[in-house]
Motif scaffolding. Sequence first.
Motif, PDB file in Angstrom:
ATOM      1  N   UNK A 180       0.804  -1.223   0.000  1.00 31.27           N
ATOM      2  CA  UNK A 180       0.000   0.000   0.000  1.00 31.27           C
ATOM      3  C   UNK A 180       0.839   1.276   0.000  1.00 31.27           C
ATOM      4  N   UNK A 181       2.144   1.162   0.160  1.00 33.80           N
ATOM      5  CA  UNK A 181       2.995   2.348   0.086  1.00 33.80           C
ATOM      6  C   UNK A 181       3.169   2.753  -1.372  1.00 33.80           C
ATOM      7  N   UNK A 233       6.105   0.437   9.071  1.00 32.49           N
ATOM      8  CA  UNK A 233       5.963   1.741   9.705  1.00 32.49           C
ATOM      9  C   UNK A 233       6.537   2.795   8.758  1.00 32.49           C
ATOM     10  N   UNK A 234       5.671   3.394   7.955  1.00 34.49           N
ATOM     11  CA  UNK A 234       6.142   4.302   6.915  1.00 34.49           C
ATOM     12  C   UNK A 234       6.755   5.570   7.493  1.00 34.49           C
ATOM     13  N   UNK A 294       2.928   6.815   2.426  1.00 37.82           N
ATOM     14  CA  UNK A 294       2.320   5.598   2.954  1.00 37.82           C
ATOM     15  C   UNK A 294       0.886   5.352   2.551  1.00 37.82           C
ATOM     16  N   UNK A 295       0.201   6.353   1.982  1.00 40.06           N
ATOM     17  CA  UNK A 295      -1.216   6.218   1.658  1.00 40.06           C
ATOM     18  C   UNK A 295      -1.438   6.465   0.164  1.00 40.06           C
ATOM     19  N   UNK A 300      -1.814  10.133  -4.748  1.00 39.39           N
ATOM     20  CA  UNK A 300      -2.502  10.638  -5.926  1.00 39.39           C
ATOM     21  C   UNK A 300      -2.807  12.129  -5.786  1.00 39.39           C
ATOM     22  N   UNK A 301      -3.168  12.546  -4.577  1.00 33.05           N
ATOM     23  CA  UNK A 301      -3.442  13.963  -4.346  1.00 33.05           C
ATOM     24  C   UNK A 301      -2.173  14.797  -4.537  1.00 33.05           C
ATOM     25  N   UNK A 302      -1.070  14.322  -3.981  1.00 31.12           N
ATOM     26  CA  UNK A 302       0.190  15.058  -4.089  1.00 31.12           C
ATOM     27  C   UNK A 302       0.641  15.157  -5.533  1.00 31.12           C
ATOM     28  N   UNK A 303       0.541  14.060  -6.281  1.00 33.18           N
ATOM     29  CA  UNK A 303       1.007  14.100  -7.663  1.00 33.18           C
ATOM     30  C   UNK A 303       0.134  15.026  -8.501  1.00 33.18           C
ATOM     31  N   UNK A 304      -1.162  15.064  -8.211  1.00 36.40           N
ATOM     32  CA  UNK A 304      -2.042  15.984  -8.922  1.00 36.40           C
ATOM     33  C   UNK A 304      -1.678  17.433  -8.643  1.00 36.40           C
TER      34      UNK A 304
END
Length: 339
Positions: A180-181, A233-234, A294-295, A300-304
């Motif tokens: 999931x990372x 533990x990310x 980690x999420x 996806x939000x950050x890359x957008x």
Amino acid sequence: MNTTTRDFGTASEERNRAVVRITAPGRLHLGFLDLSGTLGRRFGSLGITLDRPSTVVRLRRAERLTASGPDAGRALAAVEKAAARFGIDKAVEVTVETALPPHSGLGSGTQLGLAVATGLCLVNGLDLTPREVGAALGRGARSAIGIGAFTEGGVILDGGKKRGSDAPPPILSRLPFPEHWRILLVYDHAHRGLSGPEEVSAMEGLPPFADTLAGHMARLAVMVALPALAEADVDYFAAAVGEMQRLLGEHYASAQGGRYTSSSVAEVMDWLETRGLRGLGQSSWGPTGFAIIGDPEEAEQVIGEARARFGDRPALAFDCARGSNVGARIEWLACLEQC
């Protein structure tokens, strides 16, 4: 390696028509642990295998050696070197379907060389380990991360080069990267990292690497990053990687013009840091930057947001990758007309 084989029996004509297709993963090199080598081993590396981008090559027997596709020149050189080293027939047709961007910090040379040389060995009936192939090609001169990524993937720690030895460093640990990372990749297609003689010169011109710094780097890798990875533990893993990258970036600053080789990637990294991300860094000599998140939804939000914020920089590109917990994929194909 993931291997899909077909039973060719003893029919040499059928084997001659067969095509071997190899997909080799890219990797992130998170940095060296000890550049001084005062204890008898130098370098020592931590790295992550990526699910993309990758190098994909096809090989089949032919009347003479040819190569086509991106990085065809380096593919030809790998065939020549492997054929001479192992005493096998170099008359093959090499098709490079896709190649990792060269000199970007993703291990393009090692992955292309391993893929092509392994394919050459296979079509000649020679079955060697990636470590044997890599050593023959002169890969693993400082790090075994690329060989480990090709072999089995995951997050890899190697033990550095033993003084006086030409063998690739031993791989000490291999742990899976949590499913999931995510890994945000930041490319600068207008910039290339150091390689070849320039890289050697830059390494020789670096300031002394203190034993205290090497000790701290080793503790961050072995006592923080790897345990955090084992426990998924990310936060601790990202913090350890970010601190290692900060220290190495400062050490390399004189050779690469700052903590990052690309000023555009540096701007993105500074912006990501203001958003609270911690697992930031540059793979090898760059210019590719990365952030460990980690999420998946956050990634996806950050890359957008990054694409919107830096949309006026045509050379910058962003991707959201995963870690890959498998190595190279090898497939035997029946050679149809389109081959």
